[in-house]
Scaffold this motif. Sequence first.
Motif, PDB file in Angstrom:
ATOM      1  N   ALA A 137       0.599  -1.281   0.084  1.00 19.75           N
ATOM      2  CA  ALA A 137       0.136  -0.095   0.071  1.00 19.75           C
ATOM      3  C   ALA A 137       1.012   1.128   0.083  1.00 19.75           C
ATOM      4  O   ALA A 137       0.580   2.315  -0.840  1.00 19.75           O
ATOM      5  N   PRO A 138       2.085   1.429   0.849  1.00 26.06           N
ATOM      6  CA  PRO A 138       2.786   2.614   0.803  1.00 26.06           C
ATOM      7  C   PRO A 138       3.364   2.759  -0.632  1.00 26.06           C
ATOM      8  O   PRO A 138       3.462   4.096  -1.057  1.00 26.06           O
ATOM      9  N   GLY A 139       3.450   1.961  -1.196  1.00 22.24           N
ATOM     10  CA  GLY A 139       4.079   1.927  -2.731  1.00 22.24           C
ATOM     11  C   GLY A 139       3.041   2.506  -3.569  1.00 22.24           C
ATOM     12  O   GLY A 139       3.484   3.274  -4.433  1.00 22.24           O
ATOM     13  N   ALA A 140       1.884   2.285  -3.463  1.00 20.53           N
ATOM     14  CA  ALA A 140       0.602   2.679  -4.212  1.00 20.53           C
ATOM     15  C   ALA A 140       0.496   4.140  -4.079  1.00 20.53           C
ATOM     16  O   ALA A 140       0.287   4.910  -5.055  1.00 20.53           O
ATOM     17  N   ILE A 141       0.666   4.669  -2.465  1.00 18.75           N
ATOM     18  CA  ILE A 141       0.355   5.958  -2.411  1.00 18.75           C
ATOM     19  C   ILE A 141       1.630   6.793  -2.528  1.00 18.75           C
ATOM     20  O   ILE A 141       1.284   7.655  -3.475  1.00 18.75           O
ATOM     21  N   ALA A 142       2.963   6.287  -2.530  1.00 24.27           N
ATOM     22  CA  ALA A 142       4.092   7.075  -3.215  1.00 24.27           C
ATOM     23  C   ALA A 142       3.924   7.125  -4.827  1.00 24.27           C
ATOM     24  O   ALA A 142       4.536   8.065  -5.113  1.00 24.27           O
ATOM     25  N   GLY A 143       3.356   6.047  -5.182  1.00 23.82           N
ATOM     26  CA  GLY A 143       3.227   6.056  -6.493  1.00 23.82           C
ATOM     27  C   GLY A 143       1.878   6.970  -7.286  1.00 23.82           C
ATOM     28  O   GLY A 143       1.854   6.898  -8.502  1.00 23.82           O
ATOM     29  N   GLY A 144       1.158   7.552  -6.292  1.00 21.82           N
ATOM     30  CA  GLY A 144       0.203   8.686  -6.937  1.00 21.82           C
ATOM     31  C   GLY A 144      -1.179   8.398  -6.444  1.00 21.82           C
ATOM     32  O   GLY A 144      -2.121   9.027  -6.696  1.00 21.82           O
ATOM     33  N   ALA A 145      -1.373   7.312  -5.487  1.00 21.46           N
ATOM     34  CA  ALA A 145      -2.540   7.029  -5.108  1.00 21.46           C
ATOM     35  C   ALA A 145      -3.009   7.873  -3.798  1.00 21.46           C
ATOM     36  O   ALA A 145      -2.376   8.059  -2.938  1.00 21.46           O
ATOM     37  N   ASP A 146      -4.398   8.067  -3.526  1.00 20.12           N
ATOM     38  CA  ASP A 146      -4.825   8.871  -2.399  1.00 20.12           C
ATOM     39  C   ASP A 146      -5.287   7.785  -1.308  1.00 20.12           C
ATOM     40  O   ASP A 146      -5.311   8.381  -0.397  1.00 20.12           O
ATOM     41  N   ALA A 147      -6.222   6.881  -1.734  1.00 21.38           N
ATOM     42  CA  ALA A 147      -6.695   5.985  -0.706  1.00 21.38           C
ATOM     43  C   ALA A 147      -6.265   4.540  -1.352  1.00 21.38           C
ATOM     44  O   ALA A 147      -6.349   4.195  -2.561  1.00 21.38           O
ATOM     45  N   VAL A 148      -5.923   3.628  -0.449  1.00 19.45           N
ATOM     46  CA  VAL A 148      -5.795   2.378  -0.909  1.00 19.45           C
ATOM     47  C   VAL A 148      -6.815   1.327  -0.221  1.00 19.45           C
ATOM     48  O   VAL A 148      -6.968   1.249   0.968  1.00 19.45           O
ATOM     49  N   TYR A 149      -7.427   0.411  -0.998  1.00 24.27           N
ATOM     50  CA  TYR A 149      -8.068  -0.668  -0.369  1.00 24.27           C
ATOM     51  C   TYR A 149      -7.291  -1.868  -0.428  1.00 24.27           C
ATOM     52  O   TYR A 149      -6.688  -2.168  -1.791  1.00 24.27           O
ATOM     53  N   THR A 150      -7.195  -2.794   0.599  1.00 24.75           N
ATOM     54  CA  THR A 150      -6.433  -4.123   0.322  1.00 24.75           C
ATOM     55  C   THR A 150      -7.484  -5.220   0.361  1.00 24.75           C
ATOM     56  O   THR A 150      -8.266  -5.105   1.132  1.00 24.75           O
ATOM     57  N   ALA A 151      -7.192  -6.206  -0.289  1.00 26.98           N
ATOM     58  CA  ALA A 151      -7.978  -7.542  -0.508  1.00 26.98           C
ATOM     59  C   ALA A 151      -6.784  -8.439  -0.430  1.00 26.98           C
ATOM     60  O   ALA A 151      -6.609  -9.056  -1.520  1.00 26.98           O
ATOM     61  N   ALA A 152      -6.241  -8.958   0.706  1.00 26.54           N
ATOM     62  CA  ALA A 152      -5.189  -9.916   0.740  1.00 26.54           C
ATOM     63  C   ALA A 152      -5.368 -11.165   0.352  1.00 26.54           C
ATOM     64  O   ALA A 152      -4.838 -11.895  -0.211  1.00 26.54           O
ATOM     65  N   ASP A 153      -6.867 -11.450   0.797  1.00 23.98           N
ATOM     66  CA  ASP A 153      -7.279 -13.099   0.466  1.00 23.98           C
ATOM     67  C   ASP A 153      -7.953 -13.077  -0.915  1.00 23.98           C
ATOM     68  O   ASP A 153      -8.487 -14.271  -1.232  1.00 23.98           O
ATOM     69  N   ALA A 154      -7.889 -11.885  -1.771  1.00 16.81           N
ATOM     70  CA  ALA A 154      -8.352 -12.259  -3.035  1.00 16.81           C
ATOM     71  C   ALA A 154      -7.405 -12.769  -4.027  1.00 16.81           C
ATOM     72  O   ALA A 154      -6.580 -11.921  -4.721  1.00 16.81           O
ATOM     73  N   GLU A 155      -7.187 -13.993  -4.034  1.00 15.78           N
ATOM     74  CA  GLU A 155      -6.203 -14.458  -5.042  1.00 15.78           C
ATOM     75  C   GLU A 155      -7.034 -15.372  -6.202  1.00 15.78           C
ATOM     76  O   GLU A 155      -6.275 -14.914  -7.343  1.00 15.78           O
ATOM     77  N   GLU A 156      -7.802 -16.182  -6.037  1.00 16.68           N
ATOM     78  CA  GLU A 156      -8.649 -16.799  -7.219  1.00 16.68           C
ATOM     79  C   GLU A 156      -9.101 -15.523  -8.108  1.00 16.68           C
ATOM     80  O   GLU A 156      -9.717 -14.506  -7.343  1.00 16.68           O
ATOM     81  N   LEU A 157      -9.288 -15.567  -9.282  1.00 15.10           N
ATOM     82  CA  LEU A 157      -9.780 -14.516 -10.351  1.00 15.10           C
ATOM     83  C   LEU A 157     -11.293 -14.264  -9.822  1.00 15.10           C
ATOM     84  O   LEU A 157     -11.419 -12.848  -9.895  1.00 15.10           O
ATOM     85  N   ASP A 158     -12.073 -15.024  -9.397  1.00 16.98           N
ATOM     86  CA  ASP A 158     -13.397 -14.778  -9.008  1.00 16.98           C
ATOM     87  C   ASP A 158     -13.310 -13.955  -7.595  1.00 16.98           C
ATOM     88  O   ASP A 158     -14.102 -12.844  -7.539  1.00 16.98           O
ATOM     89  N   ALA A 159     -12.332 -14.095  -7.030  1.00 17.08           N
ATOM     90  CA  ALA A 159     -12.469 -13.328  -5.788  1.00 17.08           C
ATOM     91  C   ALA A 159     -11.970 -11.814  -5.969  1.00 17.08           C
ATOM     92  O   ALA A 159     -12.217 -10.794  -5.492  1.00 17.08           O
TER      93      ALA A 159
END
Lengths: 264, 318
Positions: B47-69
């Motif tokens: 997440a910090p990498g995404a913010i440093a890269g220009g994002a203002d807010a990050v949602y994380t979905a750690a267990d979303a591994e399968e494409l359906d998830a």
Amino acid sequence: MPLHIVVTAKQTLDPETPLSAFQIVDNAVSTVGNMPPVINGYDEQAVEAALRIKEASGGEARVTVLSCGTDFALDVIKKPLAMGADELVLLQDAAFDNAIDPTLTVAALAAAIRKLGSVDLVISGRQASDWDNAQVPLGVAEALGWPVATIGRKVEILDGSVRVERVLPDGHEVVEAPLPAVVTVSNELGQARYPNMRGIMAARRVQPTVWSAADLGVEAGRPAFELLSLAKPERAARTEMIEGDSEEEAGRKLALRLREERIL
Amino acid sequence: MADALIIGEAAGGAPASAALECIAAARSLGVERVHALLTGPAAAAAAPGAIAGGADAVYTAADAEELDAQLDAAQAAAAQSGARYVLGAKTLAGRDVMPRLAFRLGTALASDCSSVALDGEGRLIATRPVYGGAAEAAVACLGDPAVASLRPKSVDPLPPDASRSGETTPLAFEANVRTRTLERVEEAGEGVRMENARVVVSGGRGLGGPEPFENELRELADMLGGAVGASRAACDAGWVPAGYQVGLTGKTVTPDLYVAVGISGASQHMAGCGNAKTLVAINKDAGANIFKEARFGVAGDWRKVLPAFIEQLHELMG
């Protein structure tokens, strides 16, 4: 009940059309001299995948081909029948003129699959070699609420489920989904079979079923896109051809030029 | 002012480069806020990498591994962010997730775009190659939200700015996984990974068999610290594994130098290598399309041209 497999097949511009014969007039693509269309190559592989499943089941499967478009070259679109598919249903309507927006095609295919009833598996090519959208099969899966597995190189039916070997950039993965399901296949599946003479003769006698938008109960809704322009991209023609007294000399000169330009 | 949402993956504690490219593209639209969804076990760490890269807010979905998830997470993030524009990359996962997301959001995907911009009315204008690159289309996306996927490496990520701040929220969503992965098998290629290579040496139908890939092409690639690639024709013929394929349905590469040997230059192939800094072509057929695309060309038999080229390079490079 024998397994019922639907294959979607799109009639498209021959992707082997040389760039010189490829033209764009009024934001529409055509070929110089009206070269005959072909069935999208990946869709032929979808037919092949379905026929392999049919063979593996000892012939206990029915393969129905669906094609959606405005008009068809019958001898072209009948090729899946000549390969061994059982039925052909054309979803044909002036409204189905949609390279750019897959929405109505998705609705028509989903409605046709519902109308056929008791379909167990839909197999499609991974994408069409015109707009390469790669989204109609995924849209059909969403519209029907069915699971989906894409870019398969091997498709097998197990008890009530489909197992697909998917092509990955550095290998493959095996996924499984319960039936009914939608699967797309890629060229790694292998060459689609050529129709034999008996198949061609048999296909000639078949009259395809034709369903219109009204038959399917679908109509054009709000479009997803407005096409602003369609053009051949500008190319910077600045190729430097390197020549020599012999091919070997040309090869040596190429190395020297790349060094001169500090590319190597 | 409207917001944008980007759908991306986290890999190895950082946002995937494709995710950072999407963030840069979203920023370039001049939107008010850029939300980023990161999926995968490393999402929180990335997440910090995404913010440093220009994002203002990050949602994380750690267990979303399968494409359906990943899809269910993306749908939830689209609803929570209220974004007017949703961007993803045409990565392996994005090829599945983005079209399905667009349909679930009541529109269709502008797929495989080389650039995105807004017009005066705030409509997303997407430019994309079609007919395997033989034509280029510009479309206005009419859906709300507008959903587009970017061709990887068509936009540069922003330089990271560690002083930027933003909130990170674990995303609440319900995953309904129906297509399950049973196993994943790596079929390791030799040498340098093509996607990161500075030099790619590719062969096509004109090579006539597998041997030159193992010999001349490999020798040249190894000498230049590069990777070996191939056209679809060479892969379909079984001369090299499918993982070697450069093109529309294979890999997209952007090396400093791309050497195409015995490749005709069909648009399907050019879609994968057209952004190389310098393209060099060796082909017997002087009329081959590849010579319209190349910076340097040699019209000749690779069996004669290539060994002399390699030998001369050896001399030059000591």
